[in-house]
Design an enzyme around this catalytic site. Structure first.
Site, short mmCIF file in Angstrom:
data_model
loop_
_atom_site.label_atom_id
_atom_site.label_comp_id
_atom_site.label_asym_id
_atom_site.label_seq_id
_atom_site.Cartn_x
_atom_site.Cartn_y
_atom_site.Cartn_z
N ARG A 241 58.31 53.02 -55.71
CA ARG A 241 57.84 52.01 -56.64
C ARG A 241 58.65 52.11 -57.93
O ARG A 241 58.99 53.22 -58.37
CB ARG A 241 56.35 52.20 -56.97
CG ARG A 241 55.39 51.71 -55.87
CD ARG A 241 55.41 50.20 -55.72
NE ARG A 241 54.45 49.73 -54.72
CZ ARG A 241 54.73 49.53 -53.42
NH1 ARG A 241 55.94 49.78 -52.95
NH2 ARG A 241 53.80 49.09 -52.60
N GLU A 270 59.26 43.78 -61.08
CA GLU A 270 59.75 42.88 -60.02
C GLU A 270 59.17 41.49 -60.19
O GLU A 270 58.00 41.37 -60.54
CB GLU A 270 59.36 43.44 -58.65
CG GLU A 270 60.08 44.73 -58.35
CD GLU A 270 59.72 45.31 -56.99
OE1 GLU A 270 59.18 44.57 -56.13
OE2 GLU A 270 59.97 46.49 -56.78
N HIS A 288 63.68 44.77 -52.75
CA HIS A 288 62.47 45.33 -52.12
C HIS A 288 62.44 45.03 -50.62
O HIS A 288 61.53 44.36 -50.12
CB HIS A 288 61.21 44.81 -52.82
CG HIS A 288 60.02 45.72 -52.66
ND1 HIS A 288 59.07 45.88 -53.61
CD2 HIS A 288 59.63 46.52 -51.62
CE1 HIS A 288 58.13 46.73 -53.19
NE2 HIS A 288 58.46 47.13 -51.97
C1 DGY Z 1 54.72 48.67 -49.11
O1 DGY Z 1 54.25 48.39 -48.01
O2 DGY Z 1 54.10 49.32 -49.93
C2 DGY Z 1 56.10 48.21 -49.41
O3 DGY Z 1 56.51 48.43 -50.68
C3 DGY Z 1 56.32 46.81 -48.94
O4 DGY Z 1 56.72 47.02 -47.65
#
Ligand code: DGY
Length: 322
Positions: A241, A270, A288
């Site tokens: 993240r 984002e 992402h």
């Molecule tokens: C998640 O699933 O947490 C990702 O960041 C998106 O696939």
């Protein structure tokens, strides 16, 4: 018997939307627009289940909406930092996520970023497409060798272990730091060494890859002090993240050659990516994409369905997080 009403906040792969419509009275988002907070409130007030994605902020206010009807939030994603978990607990709303099915694809993207930034793949492609390539020469676009280097993993859950397995194929030495590691779930076939602090990872690793969740505790876990502890030849890889890294500190570290480069799939705000990063050649930037394969996105959607179906059948959803 009438089917439960579910609201899905974004388009999902066709196969999953077809099944959704079979099983539920599903309200789909045909034009795939991002839901506004008001649309989320309307959904939670009128549907039995809300099926958001990791970009929908399900705040305490939304969960606490007067007259809320939805009793379950089936998140399309393994990370659930978009949902106020304390509010869900307080109001007795069940929350589920989609673990396991995206492990391989996300580890693949982490490894792709590692290889790409070390070997200057994005830069090389831009160079060629831009018509700048004048031919092979011994000193042209030299990157860093990957094989035999040390990979340091911060967080050692499923995705980190899958990345470690991939890195073994490159003869890398593996170290990790994870104070919450579940010994029973460790892949014992991977010869990774646990170290006792993040600082040890930062000091020893040629590549530092982040695999911890976004929590108040991990916000800006990697900051200017962390970069100062890394080797000047080291690279940072982030598929977890964005807010785990202080993005301004990263930009300064890259600009001042405190570290050599970074491979990023996630960002603090984002879809905004700082203009400074866009101008740098020593970073590889992806939008992402960790779980973005057809197979994985279908599996994620099916996993949401399994959880929500279990809930309405009176069972505990297999991926219940609250
Ligand atoms: C998640 O699933 O947490 C990702 O960041 C998106 O696939």
């Amino acid at each position: 018997m009438s089917k439960p009403v579910v609201v899905v906040t974004r388009r999902w792969p066709n196969a999953v939307e077809e099944r959704l419509m079979d099983v539920f009275d599903a309200r789909l988002n045909d034009d795939d627009h991002p839901f506004s907070p008001q649309e989320l409130v309307d959904a939670i007030k009128t549907a039995d289940a809300l099926m958001p994605t990791v970009t929908d902020k399900i705040s305490a206010d939304i969960i606490g909406t007067a007259g809320r009807k939805a009793r379950i939030i089936g998140n399309f994603g393994v990370g659930f930092n978009n949902i106020d978990i304390d509010a869900a607990k307080k109001h007795g709303v069940v929350v589920t996520n989609t673990p396991e099915v995206l492990t391989d694809c996300t580890a693949d993207i982490a490894m792709i970023l590692l290889l790409s930034v070390a070997r200057r793949i994005g830069e090389g492609e831009r160079h060629l497409r831009g018509g700048q390539w004048t031919g092979w020469r011994p000193t042209h676009m030299m990157g860093q060798k990957v094989s035999g280097k040390t990979l340091g993993l911060i967080g050692y859950g499923r995705i980190a272990q899958a990345m470690a397995r991939r890195a073994l194929g490159f003869g890398m030495t593996l170290i990790y730091y994870d104070p919450y590691v579940d010994a029973a779930k460790l892949d014992k076939s991977v010869p990774a060494t646990a170290v006792s602090s993040i600082d040890e990872v930062l000091a020893q690793a040629d590549f530092v890859s982040l695999h911890c969740p976004s929590t108040p505790e991990t916000r800006h876990l990697i900051n200017s002090e962390s970069f100062a502890k890394m080797k000047p030849t080291a690279f940072l890889i982030n598929t977890a993240r964005g807010d785990i890294v202080d993005e301004s500190a990263l930009i300064a570290a890259l600009r001042e050659d405190v570290i050599q480069g970074a491979g990023l799939d996630v960002y603090e705000k984002e879809p905004k990516v700082p203009a400074d990063l866009l101008k740098m050649n020593n970073v590889v930037l992806l939008p992402h994409l960790g779980s973005a394969s057809t197979q994985t996105r279908e599996a994620m959607g099916m996993r949401v369905l399994t959880n929500v179906e279990a809930f309405f059948a009176g069972k505990t959803p297999p991926d219940r997080v609250v």
